[in-house]
Write a protein that holds these residues in place. Structure first.
Motif, mmCIF file in Angstrom:
data_model
loop_
_atom_site.group_PDB
_atom_site.id
_atom_site.type_symbol
_atom_site.label_atom_id
_atom_site.label_comp_id
_atom_site.label_asym_id
_atom_site.label_seq_id
_atom_site.Cartn_x
_atom_site.Cartn_y
_atom_site.Cartn_z
ATOM 1 N N ARG A 1 53.098 117.028 22.935
ATOM 2 C CA ARG A 1 54.160 117.747 22.234
ATOM 3 C C ARG A 1 54.772 116.830 21.162
ATOM 4 O O ARG A 1 55.056 115.680 21.430
ATOM 5 C CB ARG A 1 55.238 118.172 23.215
ATOM 6 N N GLY A 2 54.937 117.373 19.963
ATOM 7 C CA GLY A 2 55.506 116.570 18.881
ATOM 8 C C GLY A 2 54.448 115.992 17.962
ATOM 9 O O GLY A 2 54.777 115.483 16.895
ATOM 10 N N VAL B 1 52.218 122.057 25.465
ATOM 11 C CA VAL B 1 50.923 121.556 25.921
ATOM 12 C C VAL B 1 50.721 121.941 27.377
ATOM 13 O O VAL B 1 51.631 121.803 28.189
ATOM 14 C CB VAL B 1 50.873 120.008 25.801
ATOM 15 N N ARG B 2 49.562 122.480 27.667
ATOM 16 C CA ARG B 2 49.181 122.633 29.081
ATOM 17 C C ARG B 2 47.987 121.739 29.327
ATOM 18 O O ARG B 2 46.964 121.851 28.642
ATOM 19 C CB ARG B 2 48.834 124.093 29.410
ATOM 20 N N ARG B 3 48.154 120.794 30.229
ATOM 21 C CA ARG B 3 47.109 119.794 30.442
ATOM 22 C C ARG B 3 45.906 120.416 31.154
ATOM 23 O O ARG B 3 46.072 121.426 31.815
ATOM 24 C CB ARG B 3 47.674 118.630 31.272
ATOM 25 N N PRO B 4 44.719 119.876 31.016
ATOM 26 C CA PRO B 4 44.407 118.703 30.206
ATOM 27 C C PRO B 4 44.267 119.048 28.716
ATOM 28 O O PRO B 4 43.661 120.063 28.376
ATOM 29 C CB PRO B 4 43.047 118.260 30.752
ATOM 30 N N ALA B 5 44.858 118.211 27.882
ATOM 31 C CA ALA B 5 44.733 118.393 26.440
ATOM 32 C C ALA B 5 44.925 117.044 25.770
ATOM 33 O O ALA B 5 45.626 116.178 26.300
ATOM 34 C CB ALA B 5 45.784 119.387 25.934
ATOM 35 N N ILE C 1 50.641 129.390 16.919
ATOM 36 C CA ILE C 1 49.308 129.729 17.403
ATOM 37 C C ILE C 1 49.055 129.055 18.744
ATOM 38 O O ILE C 1 49.699 128.063 19.087
ATOM 39 C CB ILE C 1 48.205 129.320 16.401
ATOM 40 N N SER C 2 48.110 129.610 19.482
ATOM 41 C CA SER C 2 47.761 129.051 20.779
ATOM 42 C C SER C 2 46.253 128.871 20.829
ATOM 43 O O SER C 2 45.499 129.676 20.284
ATOM 44 C CB SER C 2 48.215 130.013 21.881
ATOM 45 N N THR C 3 45.803 127.803 21.488
ATOM 46 C CA THR C 3 44.358 127.593 21.606
ATOM 47 C C THR C 3 43.857 128.137 22.927
ATOM 48 O O THR C 3 42.750 127.831 23.352
ATOM 49 C CB THR C 3 44.018 126.096 21.515
ATOM 50 N N GLU C 4 44.664 128.944 23.567
ATOM 51 C CA GLU C 4 44.320 129.520 24.867
ATOM 52 C C GLU C 4 42.904 130.102 24.832
ATOM 53 O O GLU C 4 42.592 130.920 23.970
ATOM 54 C CB GLU C 4 45.335 130.627 25.199
ATOM 55 N N GLY C 5 42.063 129.687 25.750
ATOM 56 C CA GLY C 5 40.738 130.280 25.883
ATOM 57 C C GLY C 5 39.690 129.740 24.939
ATOM 58 O O GLY C 5 38.510 130.049 25.081
ATOM 59 N N ALA D 1 45.474 123.979 27.079
ATOM 60 C CA ALA D 1 45.801 124.768 25.875
ATOM 61 C C ALA D 1 47.015 124.151 25.198
ATOM 62 O O ALA D 1 47.853 123.525 25.850
ATOM 63 C CB ALA D 1 46.095 126.220 26.255
ATOM 64 N N VAL D 2 47.081 124.310 23.876
ATOM 65 C CA VAL D 2 48.267 123.846 23.162
ATOM 66 C C VAL D 2 48.812 124.974 22.298
ATOM 67 O O VAL D 2 48.071 125.854 21.853
ATOM 68 C CB VAL D 2 47.973 122.618 22.252
ATOM 69 N N GLU D 3 50.115 124.937 22.083
ATOM 70 C CA GLU D 3 50.748 125.860 21.149
ATOM 71 C C GLU D 3 51.210 125.047 19.949
ATOM 72 O O GLU D 3 51.799 123.976 20.113
ATOM 73 C CB GLU D 3 51.959 126.537 21.793
ATOM 74 N N ILE D 4 50.930 125.575 18.778
ATOM 75 C CA ILE D 4 51.205 124.820 17.556
ATOM 76 C C ILE D 4 51.972 125.690 16.567
ATOM 77 O O ILE D 4 51.574 126.830 16.286
ATOM 78 C CB ILE D 4 49.884 124.331 16.912
#
Lengths: 277, 315
Positions: A36-37, A28-32, A77-81, A88-91
């Motif tokens: 994690r988890g 997780v990169r804040r703000p989100a 996957i990443s929600t970057e952008g 952004a979050v990575e899932i």
């Protein structure tokens, strides 16, 4: 919903032999809004159970989950952008497919052994031909091989094998050919079944076939067509039609990641319609 | 014949006489190989099989004649291809079958030897003036059934050994396949916390010892399979060095290509030759795309089968 509920739901689906994807937020990169988890289960109809973030990540998760169910491969996957916020979050999206179905036809020592061992490498085993069989092994020892093979090859099973010597296998194939079986159906026939391990003993045939089934399972390309996707004309995100918010404008269906995007589209269709068309 | 020993012991206990029909030779291919036995008791009960169904009725009639006092005999059944197709035999071929009365005293002795895993062979005169006499002999390293002169030797070898090093999930799966293939399976690991009976209930023995030390002190012959799953040069290198000094029929070692290469470098530095290195199957198992430990175990089992069949053909 307790965090464990998602895992309980996953367990229920797995027990029932239902395909699903398990999505887990790993970074997780804040703000989100996700942490994690956080986890969610996505079923084949695109329904989401659990929480892996809101409209920024959910459409992407559903899209990738359905793709994962199609090809059996897990993905990160990443929600970057794709988010209005700078977060952004990575899932991790893991495909959880039910065990493939192996039909073993015939009553012979080889059939019994194979049935016992196949369960050990996570196959479901049935002793009669089912129309949803993924693989069929015929081991009647000459008591109806041709009939069983013709029936199996008429169905969609990707692997159809015959337990027999090379000589007998060739004879059976010739019989099927002269009975009018199509060449492309015959091309699916593995006769004799099993990897060629040399002149092996009766009891070792099961090992040769198991090895071939493993190879086939992991090399076989997915039969399921890729899920239908569309681009959200407002935010540009690719979304799965199965789960998207939609709106019909001028006879064209537009798909959106969330009701927010749909509302913005509805307020000014002309501005976005060109992009989405 | 092992498959019918229990039944024969049972007939013995009941005081029943019986005749045995034994496949002593096959030509081209046949469903069952030399050593397959069909036994018929004086009450007409049947145990075992010689061809899986095709010639059994004829063999049963011969056995009845022997039981009625007829002489021991060697009979042959040519399974013509046309005929094989008719009766649905999975292959054509010829089988040579010896019929004689069972020596009841020998059966008990044989059963005891098999139970204790003592290497013995049942020697039967199948031709010549002594036809029909049987005796138990010590097995001297020949593990395949064979005819020598007038005598058919049917070996009852103790189970071959499989040693699995590294008490990991893969070891449990490989051990299970090893048991299926007829091995006596031992799992060895230096770490007592991992090498426990609870984790490996299916294998014959779990040993806590340094792997190379264990292998140095344990019997190894041409039939032995050694699976190295320790995946740590600290254990792998000394262990493989010892393994390469043995006549083991199969040596497999886990580790991706890079691991294998760096391990080979260390082994070469220890004086191991390239020829010796070629004996190691690494990465362990046939390349069939295995993912789970159970699938890796199938790949290893297939590799072991292919290796020992190749050795049998070369012999």
């Amino acid at each position: 919903m307790r965090p464990a509920d998602v895992l309980i739901r996953a367990g229920e689906l797995a027990s029932a032999g239902e395909p699903f994807a398990l999505a887990t937020v790993v970074n997780v990169r804040r703000p989100a809004s996700a942490r994690r988890g956080d986890r969610a289960v996505v079923t084949a109809d695109g329904a989401v159970y659990g929480w892996v973030g809101g409209s920024c990540s959910e459409p992407a998760v559903v899209r990738e989950a359905l793709a994962a169910l199609g090809d059996g491969e897990s993905r990160l996957i990443s929600t970057e952008g794709s988010c209005a916020s700078k977060g952004a979050v990575e899932i991790l999206v893991e495909a959880q497919l039910p065990a493939p179905l192996l039909a073993i036809i015939g009553e012979s020592p080889a059939a019994e052994t194979l049935a016992r061992l196949a369960v050990g490498i996570d196959w479901r085993v049935t002793r009669e031909l089912h129309e949803d069989s993924d693989a069929v092994v015929v081991a009647t020892m000459g008591r109806g091989d041709e009939e069983a093979l013709a029936a199996a090859l008429a169905g969609p099973a990707g692997y159809v094998g015959l337990v027999a010597s090379r000589k007998r296998a060739d004879a059976v194939a010739a019989t099927l050919r002269s009975a009018g079986l199509e060449e492309d159906a015959l091309a699916r026939l593995k006769a004799p079944a099993g990897l060629d391990l040399g002149p092996i003993r009766q009891e070792e045939v099961a090992v040769a076939i198991l090895a071939e089934l493993v190879a086939w399972r992991h090399a076989s390309t997915p039969a399921a067509p890729p899920p239908e996707e569309a681009v959200d004309p407002v935010c540009g995100m690719t979304v799965s039609l199965a789960s998207a918010e939609t709106h019909v404008h001028d006879g064209t269906t537009y798909a959106f990641c969330c009701v927010g995007c749909r509302a913005r589209f509805e307020a000014d269709p002309a501005r976005y319609a060109v992009i989405g068309a | 014949m092992k498959d019918v020993l229990d039944t024969l012991e049972g007939w013995n206990a009941e005081g029943l006489r019986f005749a045995t029909a034994t496949v002593v030779k096959i030509e081209r291919s046949a469903p069952l190989g030399p050593g397959a036995v069909l036994a018929v008791s004086e009450k007409g009960e049947v145990a075992g099989s010689v061809t899986g169904g095709c010639v059994e009725p004829a063999v049963y009639e011969e056995a009845q004649e022997v039981l009625a006092g007829g002489p021991p005999r060697l009979v042959s059944y040519g399974i013509a291809d046309e005929e094989a197709f008719e009766v649905g035999l999975p292959c054509g071929g010829t089988v040579h079958i010896f019929l004689g009365m069972g020596r009841r005293d020998l059966i008990d002795e044989l059963a005891a030897a098999v139970k204790d895993e003592r290497p013995v062979a049942l020697a039967t005169e199948i031709t010549g003036s002594e036809i029909g006499t049987q005796r138990l002999v010590e097995l001297d390293g020949h593990f395949e059934a064979a005819i020598e002169g007038d005598t058919f030797f049917l070996p009852f070898a103790p189970r071959p050994e499989m040693y699995v090093f590294g008490a990991v999930d893969h070891a449990a799966a490989i051990g299970r396949m090893g048991k299926f293939l007829g091995y006596r399976v031992t799992i060895c690991d230096a770490r007592a916390r991992f090498a426990t009976r609870e984790r490996f209930p299916d294998v014959d023995e779990v040993v806590v010892q340094w792997p190379d030390e264990f292998l140095r002190g344990t019997p190894v012959d041409e039939r032995t399979a050694i699976c190295v799953l320790t995946h740590d040069h600290k254990f792998d290198v000394p262990l493989l060095k010892v393994a390469l000094e043995t006549p083991a029929g199969y040596i497999g070692a886990m580790g991706a290509k890079r691991t294998t290469e760096s391990r080979n470098e260390r082994l070469r530095a220890e004086g191991v030759t390239d020829e010796q290195l070629a004996r190691i199957h690494a990465p362990i198992g046939l390349r069939i795309g295995s993912r789970t430990p159970e699938e890796v175990a199938v790949a290893v089992a297939a590799e072991i089968v292919a290796t020992r069949r190749k050795a049998a053909v070369a012999a």
